[in-house]
Design a protein around this motif. Structure first.
Motif, PDB file in Angstrom:
ATOM      1  N   VAL A  41       0.829  -1.205   0.000  1.00  0.00           N
ATOM      2  CA  VAL A  41       0.000   0.000   0.000  1.00  0.00           C
ATOM      3  C   VAL A  41       0.864   1.256   0.000  1.00  0.00           C
ATOM      4  CG1 VAL A  41      -1.695   1.317   1.331  1.00  0.00           C
ATOM      5  CG2 VAL A  41      -1.925  -1.173   1.132  1.00  0.00           C
ATOM      6  N   MET A  42       1.866   1.303   0.891  1.00  0.00           N
ATOM      7  CA  MET A  42       2.735   2.475   0.985  1.00  0.00           C
ATOM      8  C   MET A  42       3.498   2.714  -0.310  1.00  0.00           C
ATOM      9  SD  MET A  42       6.123   3.040   3.321  1.00  0.00           S
ATOM     10  CE  MET A  42       6.996   1.882   2.251  1.00  0.00           C
ATOM     11  N   ALA A  43       4.142   1.654  -0.826  1.00  0.00           N
ATOM     12  CA  ALA A  43       4.975   1.806  -2.025  1.00  0.00           C
ATOM     13  C   ALA A  43       4.127   2.173  -3.239  1.00  0.00           C
ATOM     14  CB  ALA A  43       5.757   0.516  -2.273  1.00  0.00           C
ATOM     15  N   SER A  44       2.942   1.579  -3.365  1.00  0.00           N
ATOM     16  CA  SER A  44       2.064   1.897  -4.499  1.00  0.00           C
ATOM     17  C   SER A  44       1.608   3.352  -4.458  1.00  0.00           C
ATOM     18  CB  SER A  44       0.843   0.973  -4.494  1.00  0.00           C
ATOM     19  OG  SER A  44       1.222  -0.380  -4.595  1.00  0.00           O
ATOM     20  N   SER A  45       1.280   3.833  -3.262  1.00  0.00           N
ATOM     21  CA  SER A  45       0.810   5.217  -3.136  1.00  0.00           C
ATOM     22  C   SER A  45       1.912   6.220  -3.479  1.00  0.00           C
ATOM     23  CB  SER A  45       0.283   5.465  -1.725  1.00  0.00           C
ATOM     24  OG  SER A  45       1.317   5.279  -0.760  1.00  0.00           O
ATOM     25  N   ILE A  46       3.136   5.941  -3.036  1.00  0.00           N
ATOM     26  CA  ILE A  46       4.209   6.892  -3.339  1.00  0.00           C
ATOM     27  C   ILE A  46       4.614   6.825  -4.816  1.00  0.00           C
ATOM     28  CG2 ILE A  46       5.075   6.879  -0.983  1.00  0.00           C
ATOM     29  CD1 ILE A  46       7.335   5.084  -1.823  1.00  0.00           C
ATOM     30  N   GLU A  47       4.424   5.666  -5.455  1.00  0.00           N
ATOM     31  CA  GLU A  47       4.686   5.584  -6.889  1.00  0.00           C
ATOM     32  C   GLU A  47       3.695   6.460  -7.663  1.00  0.00           C
ATOM     33  OE1 GLU A  47       7.076   4.167  -8.652  1.00  0.00           O
ATOM     34  OE2 GLU A  47       8.092   3.459  -6.847  1.00  0.00           O
ATOM     35  N   LEU A  48       2.418   6.385  -7.282  1.00  0.00           N
ATOM     36  CA  LEU A  48       1.409   7.232  -7.930  1.00  0.00           C
ATOM     37  C   LEU A  48       1.681   8.707  -7.658  1.00  0.00           C
ATOM     38  CD1 LEU A  48      -1.803   5.154  -7.119  1.00  0.00           C
ATOM     39  CD2 LEU A  48      -0.702   5.399  -9.345  1.00  0.00           C
ATOM     40  N   ALA A  49       2.053   9.027  -6.415  1.00  0.00           N
ATOM     41  CA  ALA A  49       2.341  10.420  -6.061  1.00  0.00           C
ATOM     42  C   ALA A  49       3.527  10.956  -6.852  1.00  0.00           C
ATOM     43  CB  ALA A  49       2.617  10.522  -4.554  1.00  0.00           C
ATOM     44  N   SER A  80      12.294   8.591  -6.490  1.00  0.00           N
ATOM     45  CA  SER A  80      12.931   7.876  -7.603  1.00  0.00           C
ATOM     46  C   SER A  80      14.058   6.982  -7.091  1.00  0.00           C
ATOM     47  CB  SER A  80      13.468   8.874  -8.628  1.00  0.00           C
ATOM     48  OG  SER A  80      14.051   8.204  -9.723  1.00  0.00           O
ATOM     49  N   LEU A  81      14.809   7.471  -6.106  1.00  0.00           N
ATOM     50  CA  LEU A  81      15.861   6.647  -5.501  1.00  0.00           C
ATOM     51  C   LEU A  81      15.262   5.437  -4.785  1.00  0.00           C
ATOM     52  CD1 LEU A  81      18.221   9.421  -4.049  1.00  0.00           C
ATOM     53  CD2 LEU A  81      18.622   7.978  -6.053  1.00  0.00           C
ATOM     54  N   ILE A  82      14.124   5.642  -4.099  1.00  0.00           N
ATOM     55  CA  ILE A  82      13.451   4.521  -3.427  1.00  0.00           C
ATOM     56  C   ILE A  82      12.980   3.494  -4.460  1.00  0.00           C
ATOM     57  CG2 ILE A  82      11.434   3.862  -2.061  1.00  0.00           C
ATOM     58  CD1 ILE A  82      11.676   6.557  -0.621  1.00  0.00           C
ATOM     59  N   THR A  83      12.419   3.986  -5.556  1.00  0.00           N
ATOM     60  CA  THR A  83      12.002   3.083  -6.632  1.00  0.00           C
ATOM     61  C   THR A  83      13.190   2.288  -7.161  1.00  0.00           C
ATOM     62  OG1 THR A  83      10.211   4.570  -7.301  1.00  0.00           O
ATOM     63  CG2 THR A  83      10.943   2.949  -8.911  1.00  0.00           C
ATOM     64  N   VAL A 204      19.008   0.061 -13.298  1.00  0.00           N
ATOM     65  CA  VAL A 204      18.359   0.929 -12.306  1.00  0.00           C
ATOM     66  C   VAL A 204      18.583   2.399 -12.643  1.00  0.00           C
ATOM     67  CG1 VAL A 204      18.552   1.698  -9.905  1.00  0.00           C
ATOM     68  CG2 VAL A 204      18.326  -0.740 -10.414  1.00  0.00           C
ATOM     69  N   LEU A 205      19.773   2.743 -13.127  1.00  0.00           N
ATOM     70  CA  LEU A 205      20.099   4.135 -13.406  1.00  0.00           C
ATOM     71  C   LEU A 205      19.251   4.732 -14.528  1.00  0.00           C
ATOM     72  CD1 LEU A 205      24.009   4.158 -13.084  1.00  0.00           C
ATOM     73  CD2 LEU A 205      22.341   5.157 -11.516  1.00  0.00           C
ATOM     74  N   VAL A 206      18.763   3.883 -15.437  1.00  0.00           N
ATOM     75  CA  VAL A 206      18.008   4.419 -16.580  1.00  0.00           C
ATOM     76  C   VAL A 206      16.526   4.052 -16.544  1.00  0.00           C
ATOM     77  CG1 VAL A 206      20.030   4.397 -18.069  1.00  0.00           C
ATOM     78  CG2 VAL A 206      18.551   2.391 -18.016  1.00  0.00           C
ATOM     79  N   PHE A 207      16.126   3.131 -15.678  1.00  0.00           N
ATOM     80  CA  PHE A 207      14.753   2.608 -15.709  1.00  0.00           C
ATOM     81  C   PHE A 207      13.741   3.674 -15.291  1.00  0.00           C
ATOM     82  CE2 PHE A 207      12.294  -1.575 -14.728  1.00  0.00           C
ATOM     83  CZ  PHE A 207      11.406  -1.241 -15.716  1.00  0.00           C
ATOM     84  N   ASP A 208      13.669   3.959 -14.010  1.00  0.00           N
ATOM     85  CA  ASP A 208      12.693   4.937 -13.516  1.00  0.00           C
ATOM     86  C   ASP A 208      12.976   6.357 -14.002  1.00  0.00           C
ATOM     87  OD1 ASP A 208      10.322   5.373 -11.804  1.00  0.00           O
ATOM     88  OD2 ASP A 208      11.708   6.570 -10.587  1.00  0.00           O
TER      89      ASP A 208
END
Length: 248
Positions: A41-49, A80-83, A204-208
């Motif tokens: 729940v937490m990770a999904s919400s911050i991804e949307l934010a 982005s770093l967390i992702t 990781v450096l280019v994905f997100d």
């Protein structure tokens, strides 16, 4: 036509962001395995934010108050770093799972090979004992030879599927060995792990960041298209903005 290109870039950027978000959520749940659903729940919400803030800032950067502007920018970078951390954890877990399975299979094969060597030595001893006096071979010795041969047959039956599985897993990491050979002369397990780590870091450096850059580019394209449509009238005639203001 310009808007079509902008929509394509936006959709691709959102797809990449969604994939990165999924990998990140799964990776974070592996890091914090004790709280699976809360982390989801937490990770999904911050991804949307993160995606929403990136799109909003790109549209209203010039009019956004400086405190909100730089706070959201900092938050987007941190998120982005967390992702990226979550993606790194997910891909690392996948590699560790494969190498662990290969290591376990190798241990099982080695154990069976040791048993085979022991049984072979016993069989050699029994055959030598029977060969010293073949006319006086006892029924006990003959039974022992048959039992030992049956043990070898059973060990070979156990060994075959393990060797097949081991060869299959070795084939899966075959491309990694080729990548490692590009960087190092002698390739062993530690070298393969190091090569995989480098490859994951590159991804990781280019994905997100690529996903966020494409979302920014799409929003910038939409704004530019709107400006062009405002500046150009029907038939490509330039509208005099000063007259528009006077009429208003």
């Amino acid at each position: 036509m310009n808007n079509l290109i902008n929509y394509i870039i936006l959709i691709i950027g959102l797809v990449i962001a969604s994939v990165a978000g999924f990998y990140s959520v799964m990776g974070l749940t592996m890091i914090f395995a004790g709280a699976f659903w809360p982390v989801v729940v937490m990770a999904s919400s911050i991804e949307l934010a993160k995606v929403a803030c990136t799109s909003w800032l790109s549209r209203y950067w010039s009019t956004t108050p400086i405190v909100i502007k730089y706070y959201l920018t900092t938050a987007i970078i941190v998120l982005s770093l967390i992702t990226s951390l979550g993606v790194f954890g997910f891909l690392s877990k996948a590699h560790i799972t494969t190498t662990s399975a290969i290591g376990l299979s190798a241990i099982e094969v080695e154990t069976l090979e040791q048993q085979q060597r022991i049984v072979n030595e016993r069989l050699k001893y029994l055959l030598k004992k029977a060969g010293d006096d073949p006319n006086q071979i006892s029924r006990t010795t003959d039974n022992q030879i048959q039992q030992t041969q049956n043990q070898l047959i059973e060990l070979n039956k156990k060994m075959l599927p393990l060797l097949q599985e081991s060869n299959k897993m070795q084939a899966e990491i075959g491309p990694l060995k080729f990548v490692a050979e590009l960087l190092y002369d002698n390739v062993d397990k530690s070298i393969i792990d190091s090569s995989v780590r480098i490859l994951i870091i590159i991804i990781v450096l280019v994905f997100d960041p690529l996903a966020l850059a494409m979302i920014l580019a799409a929003n910038f394209g939409f704004v530019q298209t709107q400006k062009e449509q405002f500046d150009m009238g029907d038939g490509g005639v330039v509208i005099d903005k000063d007259k528009i203001h006077e009429i208003g």
